[in-house]
Write an enzyme that holds these catalytic residues in place. Structure first.
Site, short mmCIF file in Angstrom:
data_model
loop_
_atom_site.label_atom_id
_atom_site.label_comp_id
_atom_site.label_asym_id
_atom_site.label_seq_id
_atom_site.Cartn_x
_atom_site.Cartn_y
_atom_site.Cartn_z
CB CYS A 6 20.69 -12.20 16.29
SG CYS A 6 19.56 -11.18 17.00
CG HIS A 7 17.07 -11.44 11.10
ND1 HIS A 7 16.01 -11.80 10.85
CD2 HIS A 7 17.29 -10.22 10.22
CE1 HIS A 7 15.49 -11.24 9.72
NE2 HIS A 7 16.45 -10.44 9.34
#
Length: 107
Positions: free
Chosen positions: A65-66
């Site tokens: 993810c980020h």
């Protein structure tokens, strides 16, 4: 669940003698459109419960993810549902940009 630093993932992907893991990116579509590692499988976090059958529970899967928070939550969910080889990318794509590829787009 295992945790993997971006440099460790880069080394794994560069090792031709080691089977490649599934790179499961759980970010939203707009995030993936902005930047993504090559060869990802994109399933947004909110679609994981209804699409988990698309994944192989026996294949090493690096969840991305980020920053590593959503990926940790998804990896935990999948482990609870019988996936035994889940790996969280610590720091996510932001960590990848910091530690592996300074030219990787940021947001």
């Amino acid at each position: 669940m295992q945790h993997l630093q971006p440099q460790e993932l880069a080394a794994w992907l560069a090792d031709a003698d080691r089977p490649r893991p599934v790179l499961l990116d759980v970010r939203e579509g707009w995030e993936v459109a902005h930047c993504a590692l090559p060869g990802i499988v994109h399933i947004p976090m909110n679609e994981i419960p209804s699409r988990q059958q698309e994944l192989d529970p026996d294949t090493p899967t690096v969840v991305i993810c980020h920053h590593g928070v959503r990926s940790y939550q998804v990896a935990t969910f999948l482990e609870r549902n019988g996936f035994e080889r889940m790996i969280n990318l610590t720091g996510g794509v932001a960590g990848w940009a910091d530690q592996v590829d300074p030219g990787f787009p940021r947001y």
